[in-house]
Design a protein around this motif. Structure first.
Motif, PDB file in Angstrom:
ATOM      1  N   ALA A 366      11.447   5.300  -6.990  1.00 54.78           N
ATOM      2  CA  ALA A 366      10.075   5.031  -6.559  1.00 54.78           C
ATOM      3  C   ALA A 366      10.051   4.169  -5.301  1.00 54.78           C
ATOM      4  O   ALA A 366       9.293   4.448  -4.351  1.00 54.78           O
ATOM      5  N   SER A 367      10.869   3.112  -5.275  1.00 55.89           N
ATOM      6  CA  SER A 367      10.871   2.236  -4.096  1.00 55.89           C
ATOM      7  C   SER A 367      11.421   2.943  -2.869  1.00 55.89           C
ATOM      8  O   SER A 367      11.038   2.633  -1.737  1.00 55.89           O
ATOM      9  N   GLY A 368      12.319   3.907  -3.068  1.00 55.49           N
ATOM     10  CA  GLY A 368      12.879   4.621  -1.929  1.00 55.49           C
ATOM     11  C   GLY A 368      11.877   5.509  -1.225  1.00 55.49           C
ATOM     12  O   GLY A 368      12.010   5.781  -0.031  1.00 55.49           O
ATOM     13  N   PHE A 369      10.863   5.991  -1.947  1.00 51.38           N
ATOM     14  CA  PHE A 369       9.879   6.891  -1.353  1.00 51.38           C
ATOM     15  C   PHE A 369       8.516   6.229  -1.136  1.00 51.38           C
ATOM     16  O   PHE A 369       7.641   6.826  -0.508  1.00 51.38           O
ATOM     17  N   ALA A 370       8.311   5.033  -1.707  1.00 49.22           N
ATOM     18  CA  ALA A 370       7.008   4.378  -1.573  1.00 49.22           C
ATOM     19  C   ALA A 370       6.757   3.931  -0.133  1.00 49.22           C
ATOM     20  O   ALA A 370       7.684   3.544   0.589  1.00 49.22           O
ATOM     21  N   GLU A 371       5.499   3.999   0.250  1.00 45.35           N
ATOM     22  CA  GLU A 371       5.115   3.485   1.567  1.00 45.35           C
ATOM     23  C   GLU A 371       4.990   1.959   1.514  1.00 45.35           C
ATOM     24  O   GLU A 371       5.571   1.243   2.327  1.00 45.35           O
ATOM     25  N   THR A 372       4.217   1.474   0.561  1.00 46.31           N
ATOM     26  CA  THR A 372       4.009   0.020   0.467  1.00 46.31           C
ATOM     27  C   THR A 372       4.074  -0.504  -0.961  1.00 46.31           C
ATOM     28  O   THR A 372       4.473  -1.651  -1.186  1.00 46.31           O
ATOM     29  N   THR A 373       3.700   0.344  -1.962  1.00 42.15           N
ATOM     30  CA  THR A 373       3.474  -0.195  -3.299  1.00 42.15           C
ATOM     31  C   THR A 373       4.101   0.687  -4.376  1.00 42.15           C
ATOM     32  O   THR A 373       4.065   1.926  -4.304  1.00 42.15           O
ATOM     33  N   VAL A 374       4.664   0.012  -5.382  1.00 45.99           N
ATOM     34  CA  VAL A 374       5.137   0.659  -6.614  1.00 45.99           C
ATOM     35  C   VAL A 374       4.376   0.017  -7.763  1.00 45.99           C
ATOM     36  O   VAL A 374       4.296  -1.208  -7.871  1.00 45.99           O
ATOM     37  N   GLU A 375       3.811   0.843  -8.646  1.00 45.09           N
ATOM     38  CA  GLU A 375       3.067   0.343  -9.792  1.00 45.09           C
ATOM     39  C   GLU A 375       3.840   0.670 -11.067  1.00 45.09           C
ATOM     40  O   GLU A 375       4.241   1.825 -11.289  1.00 45.09           O
ATOM     41  N   VAL A 376       4.064  -0.340 -11.921  1.00 42.80           N
ATOM     42  CA  VAL A 376       4.842  -0.181 -13.148  1.00 42.80           C
ATOM     43  C   VAL A 376       3.953  -0.535 -14.334  1.00 42.80           C
ATOM     44  O   VAL A 376       3.378  -1.619 -14.379  1.00 42.80           O
ATOM     45  N   ARG A 377       3.868   0.388 -15.294  1.00 43.20           N
ATOM     46  CA  ARG A 377       3.103   0.157 -16.513  1.00 43.20           C
ATOM     47  C   ARG A 377       4.009   0.421 -17.715  1.00 43.20           C
ATOM     48  O   ARG A 377       4.692   1.457 -17.769  1.00 43.20           O
ATOM     49  N   LEU A 378       4.030  -0.464 -18.680  1.00 43.22           N
ATOM     50  CA  LEU A 378       4.801  -0.299 -19.913  1.00 43.22           C
ATOM     51  C   LEU A 378       3.898  -0.605 -21.088  1.00 43.22           C
ATOM     52  O   LEU A 378       3.268  -1.663 -21.153  1.00 43.22           O
ATOM     53  N   GLY A 379       3.823   0.352 -22.028  1.00 40.01           N
ATOM     54  CA  GLY A 379       3.005   0.164 -23.214  1.00 40.01           C
ATOM     55  C   GLY A 379       3.429   1.130 -24.296  1.00 40.01           C
ATOM     56  O   GLY A 379       4.526   1.716 -24.258  1.00 40.01           O
ATOM     57  N   THR A 380       2.582   1.325 -25.278  1.00 41.30           N
ATOM     58  CA  THR A 380       2.860   2.247 -26.379  1.00 41.30           C
ATOM     59  C   THR A 380       1.682   3.186 -26.555  1.00 41.30           C
ATOM     60  O   THR A 380       0.533   2.843 -26.275  1.00 41.30           O
ATOM     61  N   ALA A 381       1.974   4.374 -27.055  1.00 40.62           N
ATOM     62  CA  ALA A 381       0.935   5.372 -27.327  1.00 40.62           C
ATOM     63  C   ALA A 381       1.503   6.430 -28.251  1.00 40.62           C
ATOM     64  O   ALA A 381       2.577   6.984 -27.979  1.00 40.62           O
ATOM     65  N   GLU A 382       0.800   6.683 -29.351  1.00 39.56           N
ATOM     66  CA  GLU A 382       1.158   7.766 -30.276  1.00 39.56           C
ATOM     67  C   GLU A 382       2.597   7.651 -30.766  1.00 39.56           C
ATOM     68  O   GLU A 382       3.341   8.637 -30.790  1.00 39.56           O
ATOM     69  N   GLY A 383       2.998   6.437 -31.137  1.00 39.13           N
ATOM     70  CA  GLY A 383       4.327   6.244 -31.692  1.00 39.13           C
ATOM     71  C   GLY A 383       5.443   6.284 -30.675  1.00 39.13           C
ATOM     72  O   GLY A 383       6.609   6.458 -31.045  1.00 39.13           O
TER      73      GLY A 383
END
Length: 465
Positions: A366-383
């Motif tokens: 992601a950082s290799g292709f990003a122009e300025t920003t990388v967004e990271v989300r970690l959570g849980t859903a449906e087990g």
């Protein structure tokens, strides 16, 4: 010492099928022929027994009403026929009347049924008659001679002759039928297997270079047609695998050659022209390329071992959020892009080293292709634990979202280091995800531009979802 058993086994489906069909038909015909012979013989014997019984009944009625003295022997001979015998015996067993002079003195049987009863039996021969006979003996009360026995006999020579003729006909006809069945089976099976042989010859001549080679599919819509379709699918998979292997070898060779060429050029230049390149610069270049080469070889070894035996896993409870935040800190320390973080505490069961490598690959990509920003989300859903990483780079076309997980695939088709990596990162990440029972996939970006990759893992059964 083990004894070897030599058994003749027909070779080839066509011959085995023909032999099997012939054996089954032979057994069936022999059984049917034997039953036919026995049934015919029994029916003919029963018919002659019935005739002898009827003759005995007629004579018994005659002598029961009129007595023995009034019976005409000429009339009896005319009624009995040439192949029949008759004796009338008194209570002492002496012959009173007989249709054959040879039997006028000696009785042909000593069987004595009660009055009103009848005995039926067969004998193999009679005096001066070598053929078998069926005999009927009945006792009758007469007005002049008291109780007498009426003995009638019918020759079974006609039964023997009919049976002999039937056996002869069957002996000729059964082998002919068996021969016809064998020839027909051989021809029919050969015709049925002709498409299979055509498929075999076609496949035998196919090489991996024949990209469009396919076997003909008959219009029969049967097992042969399905076999041809299966063979075509297999050929397509083999050719795709061969193409992927060739591409893999070519890409790996290129990736290995590039750092090796840099190392050699730098070393030669530093050795032959030290004034053009100082030692520190040369050392840094060589170390950089060596680390790149080491990563490439490590990735290749990981994929090779995964293909052969699967990933070696050391499973334990892992705080996935600790791995993610640690890699985010590393990424921020390198600078270049801004990282937006939305992380909650998530615990999974897996191999921490493999999970660390997967997260690092995703963030580096992601950082290799990003122009300025990388967004990271970690959570849980449906087990599941869900790690969602987005960037504001050029994005991934919808048609390429699955191909990017193939080995050495890079959408820009360039080999410049600035575009990042060797094209193995996402392939390794998918292997790690699958080994943990999860997956990794390219999702539709939330914004109009950029790429979004989602890494999912199953949560432990006791996890609080």
């Amino acid at each position: 010492m083990t004894r070897r058993r030599f058994r003749w086994v027909p070779r080839g489906i066509r011959l085995r099928t023909t032999v099997a069909a012939t054996v089954v038909v032979t057994i069936a015909l022999l059984g049917a022929s034997a039953a036919l012979v026995v049934l015919q013989r029994q029916q003919l014997t029963d018919g002659l027994t019935e005739v002898a019984q009827q003759q005995a009944d007629v004579i018994a009625q005659m002598i029961e009403k009129s007595g023995v003295d009034d019976v005409s022997i000429a009339a009896l001979e005319a009624a009995m026929g040439d192949s029949a015998l008759l004796q009338i015996l008194d209570r002492h067993g002496d012959v009173i009347l007989a249709t054959d002079d040879d039997y006028g003195k000696h009785p042909v049987t000593d069987q004595t049924p009660a009055v009103g009863e009848t005995l039926e039996f067969t004998v193999d021969s009679l005096p001066d008659h070598d053929e078998p006979f069926v005999m009927v003996v009945s006792s009758v009360e007469t007005p002049d001679a008291g109780v007498v026995r009426v003995v009638t006999a019918q020759s079974l020579e006609s039964v023997q002759d009919a049976t002999s003729i039937l056996v002869t006909l069957l002996g000729i006809g059964v082998p002919l039928v068996i021969a016809v069945v064998a020839a027909t089976s051989y021809a029919v099976v050969g015709r049925a297997l002709a498409p299979v042989e055509a498929i075999r010859r076609m496949v035998a001549g196919v090489s991996t270079a024949d990209e469009d080679a396919r076997v003909p599919v008959p219009d029969s819509k049967d097992e042969i047609a399905r076999l041809a379709e299966t063979m075509n699918s297999m050929l397509a998979r083999m050719q795709a695998a061969a193409k992927a292997q060739h591409r893999f070898v070519a890409d790996a060779s290129h990736e290995l050659r590039t750092p090796l060429a840099t190392i050699r050029t730098t070393t030669e230049l530093a050795t032959l022209h030290p004034e053009a390149m100082d030692r520190e610069r040369a050392t840094n270049l060589v170390l950089t390329e060596t680390r790149r080469l080491e990563r490439l070889v490590s990735d290749l070894l990981l994929l090779a071992r995964s293909d052969e035996h699967g990933l070696i896993m050391h499973l334990e409870d892992v705080d996935l959020d600790d791995i993610v935040t640690g890699e985010i800190a590393r990424l921020r320390s390198e600078g270049g892009v801004s990282v937006v973080v939305h992380v909650v505490s998530v615990k999974v069961h897996g191999d921490p080293q493999h999970l660390l490598r997967a997260v690092r690959n995703l963030l580096d990509n992601a950082s290799g292709f990003a122009e300025t920003t990388v967004e990271v989300r970690l959570g849980t859903a449906e087990g599941q634990a869900v790690l969602d990483i987005s960037d504001d780079g050029p994005g991934i076309p919808a048609a390429e979202r699955e191909r990017v997980f193939e080995r050495f695939v890079r959408l820009d088709d360039s080999r410049e280091r600035g575009t990042g990596g060797t094209g193995l990162g996402l392939a390794i990440t998918r292997q790690i995800a699958l080994a943990h029972g999860g997956d990794v996939r390219v999702m539709r970006p939330e914004h109009s531009t950029g790429a979004r990759v989602q890494f999912v893992l199953p949560l432990p059964p006791s996890a609080d979802i």
